[in-house]
Design a protein around this motif. Structure first.
Motif, mmCIF file in Angstrom:
data_model
loop_
_atom_site.group_PDB
_atom_site.id
_atom_site.type_symbol
_atom_site.label_atom_id
_atom_site.label_comp_id
_atom_site.label_asym_id
_atom_site.label_seq_id
_atom_site.Cartn_x
_atom_site.Cartn_y
_atom_site.Cartn_z
ATOM 1 N N ARG A 1 0.839 -1.212 0.000
ATOM 2 C CA ARG A 1 0.000 0.000 0.000
ATOM 3 C C ARG A 1 0.868 1.254 0.000
ATOM 4 O O ARG A 1 0.541 2.243 -0.646
ATOM 5 N N ASP A 2 1.976 1.203 0.731
ATOM 6 C CA ASP A 2 2.909 2.336 0.704
ATOM 7 C C ASP A 2 3.460 2.531 -0.705
ATOM 8 O O ASP A 2 3.597 3.664 -1.181
ATOM 9 N N LEU A 3 3.773 1.429 -1.384
ATOM 10 C CA LEU A 3 4.312 1.524 -2.741
ATOM 11 C C LEU A 3 3.256 2.000 -3.738
ATOM 12 O O LEU A 3 3.552 2.798 -4.627
ATOM 13 N N LEU A 4 2.028 1.514 -3.606
ATOM 14 C CA LEU A 4 0.949 1.990 -4.482
ATOM 15 C C LEU A 4 0.747 3.491 -4.324
ATOM 16 O O LEU A 4 0.598 4.218 -5.314
ATOM 17 N N ASP A 5 0.747 3.939 -3.088
ATOM 18 C CA ASP A 5 0.541 5.361 -2.842
ATOM 19 C C ASP A 5 1.727 6.185 -3.341
ATOM 20 O O ASP A 5 1.542 7.257 -3.910
ATOM 21 N N ALA A 6 2.930 5.673 -3.159
ATOM 22 C CA ALA A 6 4.118 6.384 -3.644
ATOM 23 C C ALA A 6 4.081 6.501 -5.167
ATOM 24 O O ALA A 6 4.385 7.559 -5.722
ATOM 25 N N GLY A 7 3.690 5.422 -5.836
ATOM 26 C CA GLY A 7 3.573 5.460 -7.293
ATOM 27 C C GLY A 7 2.530 6.461 -7.748
ATOM 28 O O GLY A 7 2.734 7.197 -8.716
ATOM 29 N N ASP A 8 1.422 6.503 -7.047
ATOM 30 C CA ASP A 8 0.361 7.460 -7.373
ATOM 31 C C ASP A 8 0.857 8.899 -7.192
ATOM 32 O O ASP A 8 0.616 9.758 -8.035
ATOM 33 N N ALA A 9 1.547 9.154 -6.095
ATOM 34 C CA ALA A 9 2.069 10.501 -5.830
ATOM 35 C C ALA A 9 3.101 10.900 -6.887
ATOM 36 O O ALA A 9 3.168 12.058 -7.305
ATOM 37 N N LEU A 10 3.879 9.939 -7.330
ATOM 38 C CA LEU A 10 4.948 10.209 -8.292
ATOM 39 C C LEU A 10 4.401 10.687 -9.644
ATOM 40 O O LEU A 10 5.046 11.479 -10.333
ATOM 41 N N LEU A 11 3.213 10.241 -9.998
ATOM 42 C CA LEU A 11 2.641 10.617 -11.295
ATOM 43 C C LEU A 11 2.485 12.121 -11.468
ATOM 44 O O LEU A 11 2.629 12.638 -12.569
ATOM 45 N N ASP A 12 2.173 12.815 -10.393
ATOM 46 C CA ASP A 12 1.935 14.260 -10.476
ATOM 47 C C ASP A 12 3.076 15.095 -9.908
ATOM 48 O O ASP A 12 2.931 16.304 -9.736
ATOM 49 N N TRP A 13 4.180 14.475 -9.615
ATOM 50 C CA TRP A 13 5.257 15.159 -8.932
ATOM 51 C C TRP A 13 6.237 15.769 -9.940
ATOM 52 O O TRP A 13 6.851 15.052 -10.721
ATOM 53 N N PRO A 14 6.407 17.076 -9.921
ATOM 54 C CA PRO A 14 7.365 17.692 -10.854
ATOM 55 C C PRO A 14 8.812 17.385 -10.435
ATOM 56 O O PRO A 14 9.074 17.056 -9.273
ATOM 57 N N GLU A 15 9.705 17.506 -11.365
ATOM 58 C CA GLU A 15 11.120 17.297 -11.059
ATOM 59 C C GLU A 15 11.576 18.338 -10.032
ATOM 60 O O GLU A 15 11.245 19.524 -10.159
ATOM 61 N N PRO A 16 12.304 17.903 -9.013
ATOM 62 C CA PRO A 16 12.719 18.857 -7.973
ATOM 63 C C PRO A 16 13.684 19.904 -8.519
ATOM 64 O O PRO A 16 14.573 19.598 -9.311
ATOM 65 N N GLU A 17 13.473 21.151 -8.081
ATOM 66 C CA GLU A 17 14.326 22.249 -8.532
ATOM 67 C C GLU A 17 14.965 22.994 -7.368
ATOM 68 O O GLU A 17 16.091 23.451 -7.473
ATOM 69 N N THR A 18 14.249 23.136 -6.274
ATOM 70 C CA THR A 18 14.782 23.883 -5.127
ATOM 71 C C THR A 18 15.425 22.916 -4.139
ATOM 72 O O THR A 18 15.221 21.699 -4.207
ATOM 73 N N ARG A 19 16.182 23.460 -3.214
ATOM 74 C CA ARG A 19 16.821 22.631 -2.185
ATOM 75 C C ARG A 19 15.783 21.876 -1.356
ATOM 76 O O ARG A 19 15.950 20.698 -1.060
ATOM 77 N N VAL A 20 14.696 22.535 -1.004
ATOM 78 C CA VAL A 20 13.629 21.889 -0.229
ATOM 79 C C VAL A 20 13.023 20.730 -1.029
ATOM 80 O O VAL A 20 12.795 19.647 -0.485
ATOM 81 N N GLN A 21 12.795 20.942 -2.304
ATOM 82 C CA GLN A 21 12.231 19.883 -3.149
ATOM 83 C C GLN A 21 13.203 18.714 -3.294
ATOM 84 O O GLN A 21 12.785 17.557 -3.320
ATOM 85 N N ILE A 22 14.485 19.009 -3.373
ATOM 86 C CA ILE A 22 15.494 17.948 -3.484
ATOM 87 C C ILE A 22 15.529 17.115 -2.203
ATOM 88 O O ILE A 22 15.585 15.883 -2.253
ATOM 89 N N VAL A 23 15.471 17.769 -1.053
ATOM 90 C CA VAL A 23 15.435 17.035 0.220
ATOM 91 C C VAL A 23 14.178 16.170 0.285
ATOM 92 O O VAL A 23 14.230 15.011 0.703
ATOM 93 N N GLU A 24 13.056 16.718 -0.139
ATOM 94 C CA GLU A 24 11.805 15.957 -0.149
ATOM 95 C C GLU A 24 11.932 14.737 -1.064
ATOM 96 O O GLU A 24 11.500 13.639 -0.730
ATOM 97 N N TRP A 25 12.549 14.921 -2.212
ATOM 98 C CA TRP A 25 12.761 13.820 -3.154
ATOM 99 C C TRP A 25 13.654 12.744 -2.530
ATOM 100 O O TRP A 25 13.378 11.546 -2.676
#
Length: 91
Positions: free
Chosen positions: A50-74
């Motif tokens: 379920r964690d993997l299904l949800d991660a895959g779902d979230a990944l579909l709409d996730w833009p490529e990280p550009e800022t330092r905060v986004q990179i840490v989140e990634w």
């Protein structure tokens, strides 16, 4: 067979755990599950798939990280997915 409400009950905690992992790290997300199980009485509801299904779902709409905060989140996302893969049942 599980109905839609049963599947949602498993995915909702997965989404919350993913959000906790991205903002506070995997350790905090892991601490949530025992508290959820104690409160809901549903100890065996959360499975790594379920964690993997949800991660895959979230990944579909996730833009490529550009800022330092986004990179840490990634990076936290990668840790979270790796943890889920390692905890899948063998066989």
């Amino acid at each position: 067979m599980a109905g839609p409400a049963d599947r949602r009950r498993g995915i909702d905690p997965a989404r919350l755990r993913l959000s906790l992992s991205l903002t506070h790290g995997a350790a905090v997300a892991e601490e949530f599950l025992p508290a959820y199980a104690k409160t809901s009485g549903r100890i065996d509801d959360q499975h790594p798939h379920r964690d993997l299904l949800d991660a895959g779902d979230a990944l579909l709409d996730w833009p490529e990280p550009e800022t330092r905060v986004q990179i840490v989140e990634w990076q936290r996302f990668e840790v979270w997915v790796g943890r889920a893969v390692r905890t899948l049942p063998k066989g």
